[in-house]
Design an enzyme around this catalytic site. Sequence first.
Site, mmCIF file in Angstrom:
data_model
loop_
_atom_site.group_PDB
_atom_site.id
_atom_site.type_symbol
_atom_site.label_atom_id
_atom_site.label_comp_id
_atom_site.label_asym_id
_atom_site.label_seq_id
_atom_site.Cartn_x
_atom_site.Cartn_y
_atom_site.Cartn_z
ATOM 1 C CG ASP A 1 1.238 0.800 -12.507
ATOM 2 O OD1 ASP A 1 1.806 1.354 -11.560
ATOM 3 O OD2 ASP A 1 1.086 -0.437 -12.584
ATOM 4 C CD GLU B 1 3.175 -12.431 -0.307
ATOM 5 O OE1 GLU B 1 2.400 -13.196 -0.892
ATOM 6 O OE2 GLU B 1 3.049 -12.113 0.881
ATOM 7 C CG PHE C 1 0.497 -5.567 1.834
ATOM 8 C CD1 PHE C 1 1.624 -4.792 2.067
ATOM 9 C CD2 PHE C 1 -0.235 -5.352 0.671
ATOM 10 C CE1 PHE C 1 2.023 -3.819 1.158
ATOM 11 C CE2 PHE C 1 0.154 -4.383 -0.242
ATOM 12 C CZ PHE C 1 1.286 -3.617 0.002
ATOM 13 C CE LYS D 1 6.477 -10.238 2.674
ATOM 14 N NZ LYS D 1 6.765 -11.335 1.758
ATOM 15 C CB THR E 1 5.652 4.221 -9.862
ATOM 16 O OG1 THR E 1 6.055 3.017 -9.212
ATOM 17 C CG2 THR E 1 6.739 5.258 -9.710
ATOM 18 N N GLY E 2 4.304 3.758 -7.079
ATOM 19 C CA GLY E 2 4.485 3.758 -5.634
ATOM 20 C C GLY E 2 5.910 3.449 -5.211
ATOM 21 N NE ARG F 1 8.961 5.491 -1.263
ATOM 22 C CZ ARG F 1 9.187 4.263 -0.856
ATOM 23 N NH1 ARG F 1 8.238 3.356 -0.959
ATOM 24 N NH2 ARG F 1 10.349 3.904 -0.355
ATOM 25 C CG ASN G 1 -2.082 -0.419 -8.017
ATOM 26 O OD1 ASN G 1 -2.332 -1.079 -9.028
ATOM 27 N ND2 ASN G 1 -0.850 -0.089 -7.684
#
Length: 1084
Positions: A386, A484, A525, A548, A662-663, A750, A779
Amino acid sequence: MGSLLSACGINVKEKKVEEERHLRANDREFNLLFKYANNAIKTSKYNVFTFLPLNLFEQFQRLANAYFVFLLILQLIPQISSLSWFTTVVPLLLVLSITLAKDLSDDITRHKNDKHVNNRKVEVLIDGELKSEKWMNVQVGDIVKLENNEFVTADLLLLSSSEPLNLIYIETAELDGLVSKHVNVNINLFICEVRCEPPNNRLDKFTGTLTVRGETFALDNERILLRGCTLRNTEWCFGLVVFGGPDTKLIQNSGKSIFKRTSIDRLMNVLVIFIFGFLAFLCTILSIGNAIWEYQEGNSFITFLPRADGANASLSAFLTFWSYVIILNTVVPISLYVSVEILRLGNSYFIDWDCKMYHVKSNTPAQARTTTLNEELGQIKYIFSDKTGTLTQNIMTFNRCSINGKSYGKSSKSCHRKTEKVDFSWNSLADPKFCFHDHKLVEAVKLGSPEVQAFFRLLALCHTVMPEEKTEGELFYQAQSPDEGALVTAARNFGFVFRSRTPETISLVEMGMPTTYELLAVLDFNNVRKRMSVIVRSPEGKLTLYCKGADTIIYERLHPSSSKLMEVTTEHLNEYAGEGLRTLALAYKNLDEDEFEKWKERHHEASTTLEDREAKLDTIYEEIEKDLLLLGASAVEDKLQDGVPQTIEQLAKADIKIWVLTGDKQETAENIGYSCNMLREEMKEIFIVAANTAEEKSRLLGKKSQVVEDEKVDGEYGLVINGHSLVREIDMHLELLRTACMCQTVICCRVTPLQKAQVVELVKKHKKAVTLAIGDGANDVSMVKTAHIGVGISGQEGMQAVLSSDFSFAQFRYLQRLLLVHGRWSYLRMCKFLRYFFYKNFTFTFVHFWYGFFCGFSAQTVYDEWFITLYNLVYAALPVIGLSLFDQDVNDRWSFQYPQLYAPGQLNQYFSKMAFARILLHSCYSSLVLFFIPWAAMCDTVRDDGKDIADYQSFALLAQTCLLIAVSVQMGLDTYYWTAVNQFFLWGSLSVYFAVTFTMYSNGMYLIFTSSFPFTGTARNSLNQPNVWLTIFLTTILCILPVVAKRFLFIQLKPTINDKVGKSAIPSNMIPQQQTTEHAQWGL
């Protein structure tokens, strides 16, 4: 089974699967009708009555143990056995006793833990009074009172608390490592009825409804306190027990994990099956020899050895077969599995005790959470990592932003050039630790730019952060995610201070003016939505939705009027991503009152349903999150952890391929790749696969391949691929894998958590390579569980990855020590142990085989029975364990300096089927020497005084002494790192052998146990002769000569990487043992 028992007249009540839980507050009589589990937990496996039978049943399910019970039965048949029963019973009892003691210790610990937890006290509301009850006696539907710093008793629905508006703070460290998660509840009625989902293990999800006086309210995860949490900063609270004991989410998550086996385990299982077949082959040869001997020579002995009635050569051969099954049983390794577990446990402790993997700042040591995978750490070929929190610190700082097409802020590189920081002294509520380096943004805020103020107003309103203000003006934000917290802190410093919140309102201080917004809805979210929205009503009565999220998600929902602004913002986002920053897009929408009221009704209906609530809510959210107006984008920096580039460089030198999953955006992933030394300018080419369809991906990758094989390429390549390109078709999967495996580095951006696991599974399935996955967040759990080895990092995202991992530590840089030092040593030690274990057992057994040709295939043993019993238990046990726990070919410093030493483990060079075949050949040669040299030396030999010593007992003593000294010298040659423990075990075992031999062969033992110790005086009569010691010396030299010659020739003619390191790197004054590794493979 149930129908069969019913047919026999036995009533069987099948347990119904719970589909919905229905309970009433403080009504035990009603709740007991459903027979819900109480709050007692039981993690122990046994009790006083079931321990012995159940544990023995489990042990005899192992093939080796069951086989030895079969041998014991054979030994009780006089016509078959030529060995006493104790030769099998003593080893079997020892192995069973060690396992029994270990399992008993583990279960006693579990019993103590269960008792401690079950006997905790809590106050329960019974008949209108608070009474102290043990946790085990708490029932579903009870109302319990918790006080500050107390553990949550069960899974509770919060009813009321001491805090204003029933807000409470809880620490969920025992569940996921997160601290100070908040729960927003506004229910203080104790007379209620709950319908909810059945027990499950989803920590992030709860679906239910609460009915109070005919009115129904939706319940979700924010209303539930989970067992394992701790109440913080709250004087007291009352909660309704929804799930108790085994039904709680904590216990539901502690079920059996995926059982992982190492490649050596799988190979050992194959070899054990082969050994059984090999044993049958040897016994068949000897039984055929017996039949021939009986047919040709047996009649000569009938006079003084008369046969039983009906006995003939065929029956004798049949009985001889089973007799040799008993005698040659040492080829089947009964103690192998126990010894392997001891070695793995010891090497696990070395990881736990390693101070160089201890993180002082977080007080986190390394931990081997699984003790069965140590040697697999020395064979890793692919690492899946990750990015956020694993390669980076997951400590966010607000660096840049794009507002209404204008870019603000400066890159971290330019900030290092002593750029003047923005002065926030005009804001009395600003965070003094916050740094920003662009004065234009402050000026825009002060001048009242509506777009800029709307931007920071969105950041101050759209979040789940909880504020804490212990003293006036000193705000502390408790955020569930670091980014955040960074965004809310940025809004605070630029004049939009988030001050407090209630379930219905959010209070800000906007440019010094207190303002309160009515909070009408929160659109949560999650990993699928990748966005969060809030709907608020301003003091002027204006309804606004603020949103957002990921830029690709927000862009799909923008109004066409934002298209030009989107183009400019996209350029800024790409610039930020190129700097390695994490980006979010921000948008808003003004709502019509009538439209919102209709939507609110549909939202309430969807939120109170029990079936497919999430899907229905997503549909409702989609209805209102459209035609948004773009405000801009934010960019926060997540700095790399210390030592990450150096660690990746070292692992790459060890020929370990690293894939980052990774996202993040492609540009962000690329930038991190360069920062981490995964992508380098000197690479021949870096491929970018950014397809959105399977057809486009096929065009980018080329023709599809049917077989995935390792291919050599000229130069180093890198691959960057997005989540859309990870299609489901297997032919494209194979083509992706073929292309990716030719690259030194692969970055998948992504990607979803599911896709992370799918990528790992793809490599596991189609490549004969060992994989490792490392991550820190929830995750990453699926990826960590899927890989051969899962490593968890205890970081900012919690402990869920750690709880699912096999090994854990605090920083990514410790991975190189885990693999290059502990992993390589563990693999080397395990392979040495197996090679030596099989060598000594096969050599021991083959001597019996050769002796069969000289004793008329009569199944007579060549050794003393007590030597057979103690050989593997005492004489040859501790030295090999000492070797396998402490041996090192080179120390940790040289392991880091020459990471290429790691490569042999990836290629299975130290132990394989071929290595096993060499062990077999070497054992065969050694056994020939150990039998025929003593046999020739003892034949027609006399003592110094002329007396004959060529008897069976003297030959047996000489043969077993030669065997033990030869295998001990062989082990000494294979020991590279001598410690006091090694010396003590080796010399101590030899000393014990001679002490036991002289004692058992003494006159005193013969007089006490005449039938058990027949070798009276053999030791003192034989071992005082020079020719006996000369035979021992000659036999030992001939046994080790081929090994020494082979090592010398290979070092000169075909040196391994270890030999080259030994010659070029290790100073000449270092001990000679630290030179080679691979030539310890027995055989010629």
